[in-house]
Design an enzyme around this catalytic site. Structure first.
Site, PDB file in Angstrom:
ATOM      1  N   PHE A 105       0.840  -1.202   0.000  1.00  0.00           N
ATOM      2  CA  PHE A 105       0.000   0.000   0.000  1.00  0.00           C
ATOM      3  C   PHE A 105       0.877   1.256   0.000  1.00  0.00           C
ATOM      4  CE2 PHE A 105      -2.369   3.258   2.537  1.00  0.00           C
ATOM      5  CZ  PHE A 105      -3.270   3.577   1.539  1.00  0.00           C
ATOM      6  N   GLN A 106       0.606   2.151  -0.908  1.00  0.00           N
ATOM      7  CA  GLN A 106       1.353   3.405  -1.074  1.00  0.00           C
ATOM      8  C   GLN A 106       2.850   3.192  -1.262  1.00  0.00           C
ATOM      9  OE1 GLN A 106      -0.100   6.131   2.059  1.00  0.00           O
ATOM     10  NE2 GLN A 106      -1.625   6.800   0.567  1.00  0.00           N
ATOM     11  N   LYS A 154       9.419   2.725   6.858  1.00  0.00           N
ATOM     12  CA  LYS A 154       8.743   3.028   8.120  1.00  0.00           C
ATOM     13  C   LYS A 154       9.390   2.335   9.316  1.00  0.00           C
ATOM     14  CE  LYS A 154       4.253   3.569  10.245  1.00  0.00           C
ATOM     15  NZ  LYS A 154       2.793   3.438  10.139  1.00  0.00           N
ATOM     16  N   MET A 164       2.015  33.275 -22.597  1.00  0.00           N
ATOM     17  CA  MET A 164       3.243  32.850 -23.278  1.00  0.00           C
ATOM     18  C   MET A 164       2.922  31.858 -24.396  1.00  0.00           C
ATOM     19  SD  MET A 164       6.410  33.190 -23.553  1.00  0.00           S
ATOM     20  CE  MET A 164       7.353  33.832 -22.182  1.00  0.00           C
TER      21      MET A 164
HETATM   22  C1  FAD Z   1       9.620  31.111 -20.175  1.00  0.00           C
HETATM   23  C2  FAD Z   1      11.095  31.109 -19.987  1.00  0.00           C
HETATM   24  C3  FAD Z   1      11.894  31.950 -20.738  1.00  0.00           C
HETATM   25  C4  FAD Z   1      13.254  32.028 -20.518  1.00  0.00           C
HETATM   26  N1  FAD Z   1      13.995  32.938 -21.225  1.00  0.00           N
HETATM   27  C5  FAD Z   1      15.285  33.142 -20.878  1.00  0.00           C
HETATM   28  C6  FAD Z   1      16.040  34.217 -21.464  1.00  0.00           C
HETATM   29  O1  FAD Z   1      15.566  34.965 -22.303  1.00  0.00           O
HETATM   30  N2  FAD Z   1      17.311  34.392 -21.047  1.00  0.00           N
HETATM   31  C7  FAD Z   1      17.886  33.596 -20.094  1.00  0.00           C
HETATM   32  O2  FAD Z   1      19.038  33.839 -19.723  1.00  0.00           O
HETATM   33  N3  FAD Z   1      17.213  32.560 -19.567  1.00  0.00           N
HETATM   34  C8  FAD Z   1      15.925  32.333 -19.921  1.00  0.00           C
HETATM   35  N4  FAD Z   1      15.234  31.320 -19.317  1.00  0.00           N
HETATM   36  C9  FAD Z   1      15.928  30.483 -18.316  1.00  0.00           C
HETATM   37  C10 FAD Z   1      16.716  29.349 -18.963  1.00  0.00           C
HETATM   38  O3  FAD Z   1      15.826  28.305 -19.263  1.00  0.00           O
HETATM   39  C11 FAD Z   1      17.815  28.830 -17.988  1.00  0.00           C
HETATM   40  O4  FAD Z   1      17.243  28.460 -16.773  1.00  0.00           O
HETATM   41  C12 FAD Z   1      18.867  29.861 -17.699  1.00  0.00           C
HETATM   42  O5  FAD Z   1      19.276  30.544 -18.859  1.00  0.00           O
HETATM   43  C13 FAD Z   1      20.079  29.202 -17.045  1.00  0.00           C
HETATM   44  O6  FAD Z   1      20.829  30.155 -16.373  1.00  0.00           O
HETATM   45  P1  FAD Z   1      22.379  29.982 -16.100  1.00  0.00           P
HETATM   46  O7  FAD Z   1      23.109  29.746 -17.365  1.00  0.00           O
HETATM   47  O8  FAD Z   1      22.782  31.137 -15.271  1.00  0.00           O
HETATM   48  O9  FAD Z   1      22.529  28.607 -15.328  1.00  0.00           O
HETATM   49  P2  FAD Z   1      21.981  28.004 -13.963  1.00  0.00           P
HETATM   50  O10 FAD Z   1      20.908  27.056 -14.267  1.00  0.00           O
HETATM   51  O11 FAD Z   1      21.735  29.039 -12.937  1.00  0.00           O
HETATM   52  O12 FAD Z   1      23.244  27.122 -13.593  1.00  0.00           O
HETATM   53  C14 FAD Z   1      24.290  27.610 -12.860  1.00  0.00           C
HETATM   54  C15 FAD Z   1      25.639  27.209 -13.443  1.00  0.00           C
HETATM   55  O13 FAD Z   1      26.611  27.659 -12.513  1.00  0.00           O
HETATM   56  C16 FAD Z   1      27.391  26.589 -12.029  1.00  0.00           C
HETATM   57  N5  FAD Z   1      27.654  26.803 -10.616  1.00  0.00           N
HETATM   58  C17 FAD Z   1      26.851  26.565  -9.558  1.00  0.00           C
HETATM   59  N6  FAD Z   1      27.458  26.893  -8.410  1.00  0.00           N
HETATM   60  C18 FAD Z   1      28.677  27.350  -8.736  1.00  0.00           C
HETATM   61  C19 FAD Z   1      29.781  27.839  -7.992  1.00  0.00           C
HETATM   62  N7  FAD Z   1      29.743  27.932  -6.666  1.00  0.00           N
HETATM   63  N8  FAD Z   1      30.898  28.211  -8.651  1.00  0.00           N
HETATM   64  C20 FAD Z   1      30.960  28.113 -10.005  1.00  0.00           C
HETATM   65  N9  FAD Z   1      29.956  27.681 -10.763  1.00  0.00           N
HETATM   66  C21 FAD Z   1      28.821  27.300 -10.138  1.00  0.00           C
HETATM   67  C22 FAD Z   1      26.584  25.339 -12.302  1.00  0.00           C
HETATM   68  O14 FAD Z   1      27.428  24.225 -12.442  1.00  0.00           O
HETATM   69  C23 FAD Z   1      25.835  25.712 -13.578  1.00  0.00           C
HETATM   70  O15 FAD Z   1      26.602  25.419 -14.718  1.00  0.00           O
HETATM   71  C24 FAD Z   1      13.862  31.198 -19.548  1.00  0.00           C
HETATM   72  C25 FAD Z   1      13.078  30.319 -18.819  1.00  0.00           C
HETATM   73  C26 FAD Z   1      11.709  30.278 -19.005  1.00  0.00           C
HETATM   74  C27 FAD Z   1      10.895  29.366 -18.175  1.00  0.00           C
HETATM   75  C1  TPP Z   2       3.448  22.902 -15.180  1.00  0.00           C
HETATM   76  C2  TPP Z   2       3.555  23.545 -16.509  1.00  0.00           C
HETATM   77  N1  TPP Z   2       2.691  23.217 -17.492  1.00  0.00           N
HETATM   78  C3  TPP Z   2       2.772  23.830 -18.702  1.00  0.00           C
HETATM   79  C4  TPP Z   2       3.741  24.764 -18.962  1.00  0.00           C
HETATM   80  C5  TPP Z   2       3.838  25.441 -20.330  1.00  0.00           C
HETATM   81  N2  TPP Z   2       3.576  26.887 -20.205  1.00  0.00           N
HETATM   82  C6  TPP Z   2       4.564  27.795 -20.165  1.00  0.00           C
HETATM   83  S1  TPP Z   2       4.019  29.361 -19.974  1.00  0.00           S
HETATM   84  C7  TPP Z   2       2.406  28.845 -19.955  1.00  0.00           C
HETATM   85  C8  TPP Z   2       1.279  29.825 -19.806  1.00  0.00           C
HETATM   86  C9  TPP Z   2       1.312  30.573 -18.532  1.00  0.00           C
HETATM   87  O1  TPP Z   2       0.146  31.359 -18.451  1.00  0.00           O
HETATM   88  P1  TPP Z   2      -0.056  32.395 -17.279  1.00  0.00           P
HETATM   89  O2  TPP Z   2       0.323  31.800 -15.991  1.00  0.00           O
HETATM   90  O3  TPP Z   2      -1.431  32.943 -17.368  1.00  0.00           O
HETATM   91  O4  TPP Z   2       1.017  33.514 -17.584  1.00  0.00           O
HETATM   92  P2  TPP Z   2       1.152  34.546 -18.805  1.00  0.00           P
HETATM   93  O5  TPP Z   2       2.034  33.910 -19.811  1.00  0.00           O
HETATM   94  O6  TPP Z   2      -0.203  34.829 -19.328  1.00  0.00           O
HETATM   95  O7  TPP Z   2       1.795  35.726 -18.160  1.00  0.00           O
HETATM   96  C10 TPP Z   2       2.328  27.467 -20.114  1.00  0.00           C
HETATM   97  C11 TPP Z   2       1.077  26.704 -20.172  1.00  0.00           C
HETATM   98  C12 TPP Z   2       4.646  25.045 -17.894  1.00  0.00           C
HETATM   99  N3  TPP Z   2       5.652  25.904 -18.051  1.00  0.00           N
HETATM  100  N4  TPP Z   2       4.513  24.457 -16.684  1.00  0.00           N
END
Ligand code: FAD
Ligand code: TPP
Lengths: 163, 578
Positions: B112-113, B162, B479
């Protein structure tokens, strides 16, 4: 390129699945994998044969090193090394071809380790290429079963992979 | 001292200095909950869904640098936690998750679970443990905290059957001060030879840029980064995860880079001859099309994780080490080499950057009668004096918060970048508020995201964590709608919800204050009112321009110098300038 990665890993439940999981999750291929405890029972030695470009192999070794259970690893393909694989082959051995089979086995330095009126089990070790070559010389239709261990290896000389 | 397994777990957490544990009870962890009940040092925060527990612990960790701690039961409790564990994993957040497991004797029997938590989480944890011996619990917990917080941080799961916490089995208790693991040695200082090579490049660059990210925040290297940038005089861009690692209001800051980065940041990356990448992982949202990424640049990459280096982009000088230490090495090296800013080259480079800046890519329509989401964030910045902790969900609102709220300090901007987990913002804000009870905490969210963990409004009431929810309500999954507008000829397939709840009533039903705003002129006043209510959680439901888009945008498969801007301009870069 074919690479033989030799890994010293904590002998713990789940350690093997961490390695296997890494390969499937990142889409790397595993050609063969052998694993057994070392003289220190807390450690296992794993030998993994994989193929990929230099970049992929670099990522594979980095990702493997990142696994907390991995103590050390080395890409044997980068060193002068010895490689062996064990193979057991069960072959239909009718009277007509028994003699001939025996001489082929001799040429390949194999051993016949089980004999029945109609079959042989042959044991052979060597590089994977040699085992392939043996299989290629045997009439396909007569092969009942092939069991291969996958390659294991060790570097030449005094240096070794240990703690 | 002899303790049973449950007591050992709780005592170990105490000895580890754990302040809060975010959790939800169930059969497999009842012994643990009983031990929790009999002490007051570790405070338990009862969430309303295990996903909320992981995000709240994550928010706490991001805001403090300390590990977040979670306690969930076996089976559904454990699986509910997985999204939050994966979220922490992708952003390298230190977290320790304790999950209950069925008794050892029945593991593997579909009890279970029962769910194979170690197996399920393997690909999204830094490491995990299954306890099989009561006398190993304390040491395992120490190891878990050590692994979670050192090197490249990440979540660690400890699965505890557990019977291991049974009141009937007592063993001597000792919490180790330190652990050594022969298989785990995180990097510290950078290789001297590599640092030398880097200095050589720094001395001769003409169009350099510092590209710094989450690693600087995680490694507490902001101060050092700022010093380095000041010595070098280089422009600095941050990733989404790095915002606040370098003061955004400083003149050398050119904004975020990447898909929704600024024109100047992306152009500077594209045209640069030297990229100093620090604590970043060359994510695809940052690089765009790899073949077209930064064609003229040499790259120095500082990262603690060798696997982050040359994973997607080949770099010229890799330096494996702690950001803080490596930057100090670089600064020392520059001093030794008597580094001086190359004035003519620097002036020419900044002239070019200022031209790109003058395009003012973040300008938006300020005369609009509909509320512009960008305006709301600007006002939020002003009302909170730029000092708030801002969490966000995922979508357009996340990008606007990143673009229009300049963070001057690290750990103020708290969002899910790597996994992009909708539902993160609200529980994360609760975790942040617990960590910083006197600070302003805002959760910028959207009408879709907020509904993914809305139940945590109840947690916010129970633990009196007064946060301000800024719901940018466009009645769309904005988005998604934006991508459909750009890439699917505006076929808005299921990016719209027929019914959106009355968020004001919903907030009130949960015991909070709800306010709806639908006129631009009311935004400022509502924000001021909300933040003045120091002891109340306030839900601001702000009806925004429904079809506003996030600009700039680099569409899939495009390069940094190929951005979609709000106001189209000809691509103009003067490659002769050097
Ligand atoms: C809707 C959406 C849009 C996005 N658009 C963008 C965008 O336009 N531009 C953008 O930049 N990102 C964007 N992102 C985020 C993107 O997906 C990544 O999460 C992000 O770019 C990663 O950032 P980072 O390279 O700083 O790495 P992180 O994920 O922050 O990783 C950190 C890095 O640093 C290293 N590190 C950790 N600790 C240490 C330490 N103590 N010393 C040395 N190194 C260390 C790790 O090994 C790793 O390589 C978006 C995300 C979403 C959800
Ligand atoms: C758990 C999860 N499901 C689906 C997505 C894909 N997704 C990225 S942005 C987005 C829409 C977000 O809508 P809302 O929260 O209303 O923000 P808005 O873009 O309108 O500012 C979706 C569905 C996701 N990022 N995370």
């Amino acid at each position: 390129m074919r690479h033989i990665i030799s890994i010293l890993i904590e002998n713990e439940a789940g350690a093997l699945s961490r390695v296997a999981g890494l390969f499937s999750a990142r889409g790397y291929n595993i050609e063969s994998l052998t694993v057994a405890p070392t003289e220190d029972p807390s450690l296992s030695r794993m030998t993994l044969v994989t193929r990929g470009t230099e970049d992929i192999i670099e990522q594979i070794t980095k990702q493997l090193n990142k696994l907390i259970d991995v103590v050390k690893l080395i890409d044997l393909a980068q060193t002068i090394h010895i490689e062996r694989e064990l193979m057991l082959v069960k072959i239909k051995a009718s009277d007509k071809i028994r003699e001939e089979l025996r001489s082929v086995v001799d040429i390949f330095r194999g051993k016949i380790i089980d004999v029945t009126p109609t079959s042989y089990v042959i044991e052979m070790t060597g590089t994977s290429d040699k085992l392939d070559a043996f299989i290629a010389t045997i009439d396909k239709a007569s092969i009942i079963e092939v069991v291969r261990s996958g390659a294991t290896g060790i570097s030449r000389g005094e240096k070794g992979l240990h703690l | 001292m002899e303790l049973n397994g449950a007591q050992i777990v709780i005592q170990s957490l105490k000895d580890e200095g754990v302040e809060y544990i975010f959790g939800y009870p169930g059969g497999a962890v009842l012994h643990l909950y009983d031990a929790l009940f009999q002490q007051d040092d570790v405070k338990h925060i009862l969430v309303r869904h295990e996903q909320g527990a992981t995000h709240a612990a994550d928010g706490y960790a991001r805001a403090t640098g300390k590990p977040g701690v979670v306690l969930v039961t076996s089976g559904p409790g454990a699986t509910n936690a997985v999204t939050g564990i994966a979220t922490a994993y992708m952003d390298s957040i230190p977290m320790v998750v304790i999950s209950g497991q069925v008794p050892s004797a029945v593991i593997g029997s579909d009890a279970f679970q029962e769910v194979d938590m170690v197996g399920i989480t393997r690909p999204c944890v830094k490491h995990n443990f299954l306890i099989s011996d009561v006398s190993k619990i304390a040491e395992t917990i120490k190891k878990a905290f050590y692994v979670a917080t050192s090197g490249r941080p990440g979540p660690v799961v400890i699965d505890i059957p557990k019977d291991m916490t049974s009141p009937n089995v007592k063993v001597p208790y000792h919490y180790p001060k330190k652990v050594e693991m022969r298989s785990y040695h995180p990097a510290t200082t950078g290789n001297k030879g590599q640092v030398k090579k880097a200095i050589e490049l720094l001395l001769h660059a003409k169009r350099p840029i510092i590209y710094a990210g989450g690693g600087v925040v995680l490694g507490e290297g902001s101060h050092e980064l700022t010093n380095l940038a000041k010595i070098l005089g280089y422009p600095v861009t941050n990733t989404l995860m790095g915002l606040g690692a370098y003061p955004a209001t400083d003149t050398q800051f050119v904004g975020m880079l990447g898909m929704h980065g600024t024109y100047e940041a992306n152009m500077a990356m594209h045209e640069s001859d030297l990229i100093v990448a620090i604590g970043v992982r060359f994510d695809d949202r940052v690089t765009g099309k790899l073949e077209l990424f930064c064609p003229y640049a040499k790259i120095i990459h500082v990262d603690i994780d060798p696997a982050s280096i040359s994973k997607t982009v080949k770099v010229d000088v890799p330096i494996v080490g702690e950001v803080k230490l490596v930057i100090e090495q670089l600064i020392d090296g520059l001093k030794e080499a008597k580094y001086k800013i190359d004035k003519p080259a620097s002036d020419a480079w900044w002239k070019l950057i200022d031209q790109w800046r003058s395009i003012d890519c973040l300008e938006f329509d300020r005369q609009s009668i509909a509320i512009k989401p960008q305006y709301v964030i600007e006002q939020l910045y002003q009302v909170t004096n730029g000092e708030a902790y801002v969490t966000s969900d995922v979508g357009q609102h996340q990008m606007w918060a990143a673009q229009y709220y300049p963070f001057d300090k690290p750990r103020r901007w708290i969002n899910s970048g790597g996994l992009g987990t909708m539902g993160f913002g609200l529980p994360a804000a609760i975790g942040v508020k617990l960590a910083h009870p006197n600070a302003d905490v805002a959760c910028v969210t959207g009408d879709a995201s907020i509904q993914m963990c809305i139940q945590e409004l109840s947690t916010a009431l129970q633990y009196k964590t007064p946060i301000k929810i800024i719901n940018l309500n466009n009645s769309y999954m904005g988005m998604v709608r934006q991508w459909q507008e750009f890439s699917y000829q505006s076929r808005y397939s299921h990016s719209y919800m027929e019914t959106i709840p009355d968020f004001v009533k919903l907030a009130e039903a949960y015991g909070h204050v709800g306010i709806r705003i639908d006129k631009p002129e009311d935004v400022r006043g509502a924000l001021e009112k909300a933040f003045a209510m120091k002891d109340r959680t306030v839900f601001l439901d702000i009806i925004t321009d429904r079809t506003e888009n996030v600009y700039p945008m680099i569409e899939a498969g495009k390069a940094h110098n190929d951005m979609k801007l709000r106001v189209a301009i000809g691509t103009s870069t003067d490659r002769e300038l050097s």
